[in-house]
Design an enzyme around this catalytic site. Structure first.
Site, short mmCIF file in Angstrom:
data_model
loop_
_atom_site.label_atom_id
_atom_site.label_comp_id
_atom_site.label_asym_id
_atom_site.label_seq_id
_atom_site.Cartn_x
_atom_site.Cartn_y
_atom_site.Cartn_z
CG ASP A 142 -1.88 1.10 1.31
OD1 ASP A 142 -2.28 1.60 0.24
OD2 ASP A 142 -2.24 1.52 2.43
CG ASP A 144 -1.91 7.22 1.61
OD1 ASP A 144 -1.15 8.18 1.45
OD2 ASP A 144 -2.88 6.96 0.84
#
Length: 593
Positions: A142, A144
């Site tokens: 991912d 963030d």
């Protein structure tokens, strides 16, 4: 899952062999006497040949030092514990119980410096499931709070923008501008009762931790909570489903995202304003309006533009993130990125963190993926995005390195790449949106990034925390064994101990967060967050940089801790690399042994 404290890890390294442990048990039974109940006229407080739960604690070269500390305790302790008088007066019983209490407390204080000498390394990777990096060929990420970490300024920004949206677009009172973001008010993983406007912490067994229920910015008295819920248990039918999704009839929302910290704080502040000004309001409308305002900060790109305009203020420089990616690339590992963030935002951040050539490190880059829908919805095809953000209409037959793709779905991703099963390890910070479907439906390996872990471990390494927990466990053992004395004098003493125990529990909670305590524990049970973490993540760590401490052939082993009904015949494993010993030193020690 057990999130181990330094106390347990330290005890693991205190005792070296069975003989030392047996001698220690005789001296130390007032602290942890699980071999049988204590009676005033017992010939010896430790009865039987079965080993107590202290036996679970593993080996250490410090055994002789521990025994030396306790040798001076042995005479007085046994004399006190085996006190037997001919009188059954309440005063005799009271004095006897308090003598046990005082001796136990003295022994506990003697042990604290020894236990504190061992500490957990915050850069350790912890395992819920056995997993070897040697089997991992493809690494996914991912963006963030996985590749990119943000400063506290970002939460203030989100709070302020969403607060202003409530005032300007939803016509909420101007007085809300008096409220600023409170950085340490909430922790991740809390539940919010939408109907009752209550924010609370719930454990793995659906019980509310009393003392952690807030309406607005103020705690709700325990009696009121118990009256509202007819106890402290939250029924399954009003909580979110297994994947944390809410549907009709679910009135409990769990906040699992790090971005949800400003949302919870804003909910609390608005509730506080309405109550302070005696404004009658509908809690359901308030929840939906705040949720929509927070969503606008992301969906309308307000946050993205603000971060891009002042990236040094909001993004923590990620030199170690670059080092992790480079290490994986140099070892021939495939890598991909799947994020919900837009390309311009990711590109700006990765240029800052890794460098302009960051795309060369990834075999596939997917933006605006719409997770968790990406993992379940088969309908959305991939679209290629140009460097200028233009969406192309051509059908995607291959996912090519250096290209950027938008939307799509996991089933198409698997078909186009052939990356299936346990050879894939995906890292993310959201237990539900990033990890749940991958581990349960697709058999990928999963790694949870828990930034709060580093702070909590540092707290657990402090002498204050070790002192509290050592005494708390000793005191709990005293209460457990001395409760068999049912005479009024004894019960009065035991009740005083219980009050002391409650005070210690509150102190321990306050070390982490004054309102809600630790992310991972209620007073003794794992939190609801912890239970989901143990179910959906094979490994977890504070940041990706923890990977730098491990060889890419390393195997992670979860500790085999005894179940409640199992005799603790084996020494408890210490998580490899958990102690603050340089990896090279560990390796040299193993080689020399």
């Amino acid at each position: 899952m057990r999130v181990m404290s330094p106390l347990a890890l330290s005890f693991s390294s205190v005792f070296r062999n069975k003989d030392s442990l047996q001698r220690l048990l005789v001296c130390f039974n007032a602290l942890q006497a699980h071999g049988g109940s204590w009676n005033r006229c017992d010939r010896a407080p430790f009865s039987g040949t079965a080993m107590s739960p202290l036996q679970r604690f593993g080996a250490s070269r410090r055994a002789e030092r521990v025994l030396a500390v306790l040798t001076r305790c042995r005479g007085p302790q046994i004399a006190t514990a085996t006190l037997c008088t001919g009188s059954d007066s309440g005063q005799d019983m009271t004095n006897w119980l308090w003598s046990i209490y005082n001796e136990t407390k003295r022994q506990t204080e003697d042990l604290v410096p020894l236990i504190s000498s061992n500490s957990v390394n915050p850069d350790t990777i912890f395992a819920n499931n056995e997993m070897s990096l040697q089997d991992i060929e493809i690494y996914g990420f991912d963006y963030d709070y996985t590749l990119a970490f943000y400063s506290s300024h970002l939460h203030t920004l989100i709070f302020n923008i969403a607060r202003d949206i409530l005032i300007q677009q939803h016509r909420y009172p101007e007085g809300l501008r008096e409220y600023d973001y409170i950085p340490d008010f909430v922790v991740r993983g809390l539940h919010y009762d939408v109907q009752k406007a209550l924010l609370m912490k719930i454990d793995a067994f659906h019980y509310i931790q009393l003392g952690t229920v807030y309406r607005g910015l103020h705690p709700v008295p325990d009696k009121e909570v118990i009256a509202m819920y007819e106890g402290s248990h939250v029924p399954l039918e009003i909580m979110s489903d297994f994947y944390g999704k809410s549907s009709h009839g679910h009135t409990m929302k769990q906040f699992m995202d790090i971005f949800s910290l400003p949302e919870m704080t804003l909910l609390s502040c608005v509730n506080d304003y309405f109550m302070k000004h005696n404004i009658d309001y509908e809690p359901v409308h308030l929840y939906k309006d705040v949720k929509e305002a927070i969503g606008d900060v992301h969906v309308k790109g307000i946050m993205y533009r603000a971060v891009e305009a002042d990236i040094e203020k909001y993004i923590c420089y990620g030199e170690q993130t670059h080092a992790v990616l480079r290490k994986l690339s140099e070892n021939g590992k495939k890598m991909f990125l799947i994020t919900n963030s837009p390309f311009d935002f990711v590109d700006r951040g990765m240029n800052y963190i890794v460098g302009k050539d960051w795309r060369n490190l990834f075999d596939v880059v997917i933006v605006q993926a719409d997770k968790p829908g990406f993992f379940n919805d088969r309908r959305k095809p991939f679209r290629r995005v140009t460097d200028k953000g233009v969406l192309l209409w051509d059908r995607i037959h291959h996912l090519e390195k250096g290209q950027i793709y938008k939307q799509g779905n996991l089933y198409e991703f698997l078909r186009l790449t052939g990356w299936r099963g346990s050879k894939v390890l995906y890292f993310g910070d959201h237990i539900y949106s990033d990890l749940a479907d991958l581990t349960l439906k697709h058999g990928w390996r999963t790694g949870a990034i828990i930034p709060e872990l580093r702070k909590e471990i540092k707290i657990m390494n402090t002498e204050e925390y070790v002192h509290i927990m050592t005494w708390l466990q000793s005191l709990t053992s005293l209460v457990e064994h001395m409760q068999v004395h049912r005479d009024p004098a004894s019960q009065m003493v035991v009740q005083e101990w219980i009050k002391d125990r409650e005070r210690m529990r509150l102190r321990a909670k306050g070390l982490f967060n004054s309102q809600f305590g630790s992310l991972f524990r209620t007073y003794h049970n794992p939190t609801y967050f912890s239970r989901r973490l143990s179910r959906f993540a094979d490994i977890y760590m504070a940041s990706l940089s923890c990977l730098l401490r491990y060889d890419l052939r390393h195997t992670f082993f979860p500790r085999r801790t005894p179940l409640q009904h199992e005799a603790p015949f084996w020494p408890e494993q210490t998580c490899a690399g958990a102690m603050k010993i340089p990896f090279q030193a560990q390796r040299a020690q193993v080689t020399s042994d």
